[in-house]
Design a protein around this motif. Structure first.
Motif, PDB file in Angstrom:
ATOM      1  N   LYS A  10       0.838  -1.190   0.000  1.00  0.00           N
ATOM      2  CA  LYS A  10       0.000   0.000   0.000  1.00  0.00           C
ATOM      3  C   LYS A  10       0.874   1.241   0.000  1.00  0.00           C
ATOM      4  O   LYS A  10       1.744   1.409   0.863  1.00  0.00           O
ATOM      5  CB  LYS A  10      -0.905   0.014   1.240  1.00  0.00           C
ATOM      6  CG  LYS A  10      -1.799   1.247   1.345  1.00  0.00           C
ATOM      7  CD  LYS A  10      -2.866   1.263   0.257  1.00  0.00           C
ATOM      8  CE  LYS A  10      -3.794   2.456   0.408  1.00  0.00           C
ATOM      9  NZ  LYS A  10      -4.864   2.475  -0.626  1.00  0.00           N
ATOM     10  N   SER A  45      -2.335  -0.954  11.530  1.00  0.00           N
ATOM     11  CA  SER A  45      -3.750  -0.672  11.295  1.00  0.00           C
ATOM     12  C   SER A  45      -4.082  -0.651   9.807  1.00  0.00           C
ATOM     13  O   SER A  45      -5.181  -1.048   9.398  1.00  0.00           O
ATOM     14  CB  SER A  45      -4.143   0.661  11.949  1.00  0.00           C
ATOM     15  OG  SER A  45      -4.060   0.560  13.358  1.00  0.00           O
ATOM     16  N   THR A  46      -3.129  -0.209   8.992  1.00  0.00           N
ATOM     17  CA  THR A  46      -3.336  -0.249   7.540  1.00  0.00           C
ATOM     18  C   THR A  46      -3.500  -1.685   7.065  1.00  0.00           C
ATOM     19  O   THR A  46      -4.364  -1.989   6.237  1.00  0.00           O
ATOM     20  CB  THR A  46      -2.156   0.411   6.806  1.00  0.00           C
ATOM     21  OG1 THR A  46      -2.084   1.785   7.178  1.00  0.00           O
ATOM     22  CG2 THR A  46      -2.316   0.305   5.295  1.00  0.00           C
ATOM     23  N   GLY A  48       2.507   0.307  10.134  1.00  0.00           N
ATOM     24  CA  GLY A  48       1.546  -0.190   9.147  1.00  0.00           C
ATOM     25  C   GLY A  48       0.553  -1.197   9.671  1.00  0.00           C
ATOM     26  O   GLY A  48      -0.204  -1.799   8.898  1.00  0.00           O
ATOM     27  N   ILE A  52       3.464   2.644   2.683  1.00  0.00           N
ATOM     28  CA  ILE A  52       2.950   2.303   4.007  1.00  0.00           C
ATOM     29  C   ILE A  52       3.171   0.829   4.314  1.00  0.00           C
ATOM     30  O   ILE A  52       3.572   0.457   5.423  1.00  0.00           O
ATOM     31  CB  ILE A  52       1.451   2.649   4.112  1.00  0.00           C
ATOM     32  CG1 ILE A  52       1.244   4.138   3.797  1.00  0.00           C
ATOM     33  CG2 ILE A  52       0.909   2.313   5.500  1.00  0.00           C
ATOM     34  CD1 ILE A  52      -0.211   4.528   3.718  1.00  0.00           C
ATOM     35  N   GLY A  69      -6.917  -2.912   7.953  1.00  0.00           N
ATOM     36  CA  GLY A  69      -7.907  -2.302   7.062  1.00  0.00           C
ATOM     37  C   GLY A  69      -7.946  -2.960   5.701  1.00  0.00           C
ATOM     38  O   GLY A  69      -9.021  -3.166   5.118  1.00  0.00           O
ATOM     39  N   ASP A  91     -10.104  -0.932   2.909  1.00  0.00           N
ATOM     40  CA  ASP A  91      -9.242  -0.169   2.013  1.00  0.00           C
ATOM     41  C   ASP A  91      -8.749  -1.127   0.940  1.00  0.00           C
ATOM     42  O   ASP A  91      -8.873  -2.351   1.073  1.00  0.00           O
ATOM     43  CB  ASP A  91      -8.067   0.422   2.810  1.00  0.00           C
ATOM     44  CG  ASP A  91      -7.324   1.508   2.042  1.00  0.00           C
ATOM     45  OD1 ASP A  91      -7.775   1.884   0.943  1.00  0.00           O
ATOM     46  OD2 ASP A  91      -6.281   1.979   2.546  1.00  0.00           O
TER      47      ASP A  91
END
Length: 232
Positions: free
Chosen positions: A20, A56-57, A54, A31, A60, A66
Protein backbone atom coordinates in the motif's frame (compact mmCIF):
# COMPACT_ATOMS: atom_id res chain seq x y z
CA UNK A 1 -10.51 -26.14 -9.14
CA UNK A 2 -7.21 -24.28 -9.21
CA UNK A 3 -5.65 -23.61 -5.84
CA UNK A 4 -3.57 -20.37 -5.84
CA UNK A 5 -0.06 -20.87 -4.45
CA UNK A 6 -1.04 -24.40 -3.35
CA UNK A 7 -3.19 -22.69 -0.75
CA UNK A 8 -4.19 -25.02 2.08
CA UNK A 9 -7.89 -25.54 2.67
CA UNK A 10 -7.22 -24.53 6.27
CA UNK A 11 -5.82 -21.11 5.27
CA UNK A 12 -8.55 -18.55 5.89
CA UNK A 13 -6.37 -15.49 5.14
CA UNK A 14 -3.69 -15.48 2.45
CA UNK A 15 -1.86 -12.44 1.12
CA UNK A 16 0.75 -12.30 -1.60
CA UNK A 17 3.07 -9.33 -2.15
CA UNK A 18 0.52 -7.05 -0.46
CA UNK A 19 1.54 -3.39 -0.69
CA UNK A 20 0.00 0.00 0.00
CA UNK A 21 1.40 3.35 -1.10
CA UNK A 22 -0.05 6.86 -1.17
CA UNK A 23 1.09 9.98 -2.98
CA UNK A 24 1.86 12.97 -0.80
CA UNK A 25 3.20 16.47 -1.49
CA UNK A 26 6.66 15.08 -0.72
CA UNK A 27 6.38 12.09 -3.03
CA UNK A 28 5.24 8.49 -2.73
CA UNK A 29 4.87 7.12 0.80
CA UNK A 30 5.15 3.33 1.07
CA UNK A 31 2.95 2.30 4.01
CA UNK A 32 3.17 -1.47 3.46
CA UNK A 33 5.52 -3.40 1.20
CA UNK A 34 5.38 -7.03 0.03
CA UNK A 35 3.44 -8.57 2.92
CA UNK A 36 2.99 -12.35 2.59
CA UNK A 37 0.71 -13.99 5.15
CA UNK A 38 -0.91 -17.38 5.64
CA UNK A 39 -3.27 -17.56 8.58
CA UNK A 40 -5.13 -20.74 9.40
CA UNK A 41 -8.74 -21.11 10.48
CA UNK A 42 -9.03 -20.72 14.25
CA UNK A 43 -5.52 -19.33 14.66
CA UNK A 44 -4.78 -16.35 16.92
CA UNK A 45 -2.17 -13.98 15.50
CA UNK A 46 -0.75 -10.82 17.05
CA UNK A 47 0.38 -8.04 14.73
CA UNK A 48 3.01 -5.93 16.45
CA UNK A 49 5.32 -3.04 15.63
CA UNK A 50 6.02 0.56 16.49
CA UNK A 51 3.52 3.33 15.77
CA UNK A 52 3.54 4.01 12.04
CA UNK A 53 4.74 0.53 11.13
CA UNK A 54 1.55 -0.19 9.15
CA UNK A 55 -0.38 -2.40 11.58
CA UNK A 56 -3.75 -0.67 11.30
CA UNK A 57 -3.34 -0.25 7.54
CA UNK A 58 -2.78 -4.00 7.24
CA UNK A 59 -5.93 -4.75 9.22
CA UNK A 60 -7.91 -2.30 7.06
CA UNK A 61 -6.73 -4.01 3.89
CA UNK A 62 -7.45 -7.53 5.20
CA UNK A 63 -10.94 -6.43 6.23
CA UNK A 64 -11.68 -4.87 2.85
CA UNK A 65 -12.01 -1.38 4.34
CA UNK A 66 -9.24 -0.17 2.01
CA UNK A 67 -7.73 -1.42 -1.23
CA UNK A 68 -4.05 -2.28 -1.80
CA UNK A 69 -1.81 -0.62 -4.34
CA UNK A 70 -0.64 -4.06 -5.45
CA UNK A 71 -0.75 -7.68 -4.36
CA UNK A 72 -3.64 -9.95 -3.48
CA UNK A 73 -5.81 -10.97 -0.53
CA UNK A 74 -7.88 -14.13 -0.25
CA UNK A 75 -10.39 -14.66 2.54
CA UNK A 76 -11.86 -18.14 2.99
CA UNK A 77 -10.71 -19.01 -0.52
CA UNK A 78 -12.26 -15.95 -2.17
CA UNK A 79 -10.36 -13.10 -3.77
CA UNK A 80 -11.05 -9.93 -1.83
CA UNK A 81 -8.97 -7.80 -4.18
CA UNK A 82 -11.10 -8.71 -7.20
CA UNK A 83 -14.31 -7.46 -5.62
CA UNK A 84 -15.83 -3.99 -5.97
CA UNK A 85 -16.87 -1.98 -2.90
CA UNK A 86 -20.28 -3.65 -2.66
CA UNK A 87 -18.75 -7.09 -3.01
CA UNK A 88 -16.22 -6.36 -0.28
CA UNK A 89 -19.01 -5.14 1.99
CA UNK A 90 -20.97 -8.36 1.45
CA UNK A 91 -17.94 -10.53 2.18
CA UNK A 92 -17.10 -8.44 5.24
CA UNK A 93 -20.68 -8.81 6.50
CA UNK A 94 -20.47 -12.57 6.03
CA UNK A 95 -17.04 -13.26 7.52
CA UNK A 96 -15.73 -10.46 9.71
CA UNK A 97 -16.18 -8.95 13.17
CA UNK A 98 -14.38 -5.93 14.65
CA UNK A 99 -13.20 -4.56 17.97
CA UNK A 100 -11.64 -1.10 18.15
CA UNK A 101 -9.70 0.84 20.74
CA UNK A 102 -12.38 3.55 20.68
CA UNK A 103 -15.24 1.00 21.02
CA UNK A 104 -17.20 2.49 18.05
CA UNK A 105 -20.58 2.18 19.75
CA UNK A 106 -23.44 4.32 18.43
CA UNK A 107 -24.09 6.90 21.17
CA UNK A 108 -27.84 7.18 20.60
CA UNK A 109 -28.45 3.44 20.99
CA UNK A 110 -28.63 1.35 24.13
CA UNK A 111 -26.24 -1.54 24.77
CA UNK A 112 -28.91 -3.95 23.56
CA UNK A 113 -29.58 -1.94 20.41
CA UNK A 114 -25.87 -1.67 19.62
CA UNK A 115 -25.51 -5.45 19.70
CA UNK A 116 -28.77 -6.00 17.82
CA UNK A 117 -27.80 -3.70 14.95
CA UNK A 118 -25.39 -5.97 13.01
CA UNK A 119 -27.76 -8.89 13.50
CA UNK A 120 -30.66 -6.86 12.12
CA UNK A 121 -28.54 -5.78 9.16
CA UNK A 122 -28.06 -9.48 8.40
CA UNK A 123 -31.81 -10.03 8.58
CA UNK A 124 -31.70 -12.11 11.76
CA UNK A 125 -35.26 -12.47 13.09
CA UNK A 126 -33.95 -13.42 16.54
CA UNK A 127 -31.68 -10.36 16.84
CA UNK A 128 -33.01 -9.21 20.22
CA UNK A 129 -32.87 -12.67 21.78
CA UNK A 130 -29.33 -13.27 20.58
CA UNK A 131 -28.17 -9.80 21.63
CA UNK A 132 -29.55 -10.36 25.13
CA UNK A 133 -27.76 -13.71 25.34
CA UNK A 134 -24.42 -12.23 24.26
CA UNK A 135 -24.67 -9.29 26.65
CA UNK A 136 -25.40 -11.76 29.42
CA UNK A 137 -22.38 -13.77 28.32
CA UNK A 138 -20.10 -10.75 28.86
CA UNK A 139 -21.69 -9.90 32.22
CA UNK A 140 -23.96 -7.04 31.15
CA UNK A 141 -27.42 -8.56 31.51
CA UNK A 142 -28.32 -5.76 33.91
CA UNK A 143 -27.14 -2.95 31.61
CA UNK A 144 -29.19 -3.61 28.47
CA UNK A 145 -30.97 -0.25 28.40
CA UNK A 146 -27.93 1.89 29.16
CA UNK A 147 -26.40 4.08 26.46
CA UNK A 148 -22.62 4.25 26.01
CA UNK A 149 -22.40 7.45 28.09
CA UNK A 150 -23.96 5.57 31.00
CA UNK A 151 -21.38 2.79 30.81
CA UNK A 152 -17.76 2.66 31.97
CA UNK A 153 -14.98 2.16 29.44
CA UNK A 154 -14.71 -1.51 30.34
CA UNK A 155 -18.45 -1.98 29.99
CA UNK A 156 -18.43 -0.26 26.61
CA UNK A 157 -15.70 -2.58 25.39
CA UNK A 158 -17.66 -5.60 26.63
CA UNK A 159 -20.65 -4.34 24.62
CA UNK A 160 -18.31 -4.09 21.64
CA UNK A 161 -17.10 -7.63 22.37
CA UNK A 162 -20.67 -8.95 22.44
CA UNK A 163 -21.45 -7.10 19.21
CA UNK A 164 -18.33 -8.52 17.52
CA UNK A 165 -19.20 -12.14 18.37
CA UNK A 166 -22.98 -11.88 17.96
CA UNK A 167 -22.81 -12.40 14.21
CA UNK A 168 -20.52 -15.40 14.72
CA UNK A 169 -17.77 -14.12 12.42
CA UNK A 170 -15.16 -16.44 11.02
CA UNK A 171 -12.49 -13.71 11.43
CA UNK A 172 -12.22 -11.15 14.23
CA UNK A 173 -10.00 -8.10 13.89
CA UNK A 174 -9.13 -6.42 17.20
CA UNK A 175 -7.21 -3.14 16.87
CA UNK A 176 -5.64 -2.19 20.24
CA UNK A 177 -8.84 -3.33 22.02
CA UNK A 178 -7.57 -2.39 25.50
CA UNK A 179 -5.79 0.84 24.53
CA UNK A 180 -8.34 3.04 26.33
CA UNK A 181 -8.71 0.84 29.41
CA UNK A 182 -6.80 0.60 32.68
CA UNK A 183 -4.68 -2.53 33.12
CA UNK A 184 -7.11 -4.43 35.36
CA UNK A 185 -10.17 -3.71 33.21
CA UNK A 186 -8.18 -4.44 30.07
CA UNK A 187 -7.09 -7.81 31.44
CA UNK A 188 -10.73 -8.74 32.13
CA UNK A 189 -11.77 -7.81 28.60
CA UNK A 190 -8.86 -9.76 27.07
CA UNK A 191 -9.67 -12.85 29.15
CA UNK A 192 -13.22 -12.69 27.79
CA UNK A 193 -11.96 -12.15 24.25
CA UNK A 194 -9.76 -15.24 24.28
CA UNK A 195 -12.41 -17.32 26.04
CA UNK A 196 -15.07 -16.46 23.46
CA UNK A 197 -12.56 -16.89 20.66
CA UNK A 198 -11.72 -20.44 21.77
CA UNK A 199 -15.38 -21.35 22.15
CA UNK A 200 -16.31 -20.06 18.69
CA UNK A 201 -13.17 -21.16 16.82
CA UNK A 202 -12.83 -17.65 15.44
CA UNK A 203 -9.65 -16.64 13.64
CA UNK A 204 -8.25 -13.72 15.66
CA UNK A 205 -5.95 -10.98 14.36
CA UNK A 206 -4.95 -8.75 17.24
CA UNK A 207 -3.06 -5.48 16.75
CA UNK A 208 -1.19 -4.58 19.93
CA UNK A 209 1.83 -2.79 21.39
CA UNK A 210 1.61 -5.01 24.48
CA UNK A 211 4.24 -7.79 24.41
CA UNK A 212 2.46 -9.77 27.14
CA UNK A 213 -0.79 -9.65 25.19
CA UNK A 214 0.96 -10.68 21.97
CA UNK A 215 2.39 -13.71 23.78
CA UNK A 216 -1.13 -14.98 24.44
CA UNK A 217 -1.58 -15.43 20.70
CA UNK A 218 -0.32 -18.52 18.93
CA UNK A 219 1.84 -16.51 16.56
CA UNK A 220 3.23 -13.01 16.12
CA UNK A 221 3.77 -11.05 12.91
CA UNK A 222 6.14 -8.13 13.40
CA UNK A 223 6.10 -5.06 11.16
CA UNK A 224 8.74 -2.35 10.88
CA UNK A 225 8.46 0.61 8.50
CA UNK A 226 5.76 -1.22 6.53
CA UNK A 227 7.70 -4.43 6.09
CA UNK A 228 7.23 -7.84 7.64
CA UNK A 229 10.38 -8.32 9.69
CA UNK A 230 9.59 -11.75 11.14
CA UNK A 231 6.88 -14.24 11.98
CA UNK A 232 7.19 -16.20 15.21
Amino acid sequence: MNNPRNESITDIIVTENLSKSVTTSEGVLHILSAIDLRIKTGESVAITGESGSGKSTLIGLLAGLDTPSSGSIRLAGRSLTKLDEDGRALLRNELIGFMFQSFQLLPGLTALENVMLPLELKGDDSAETEAREWLGRVGLAGRLTHTPKQLSGGEQQRVALARAFATRPKILFADEPTGNLDSQTGATVIDLLFELNRENRTTLLLVTHDAALAERCERTVKLAAGRQTCTE
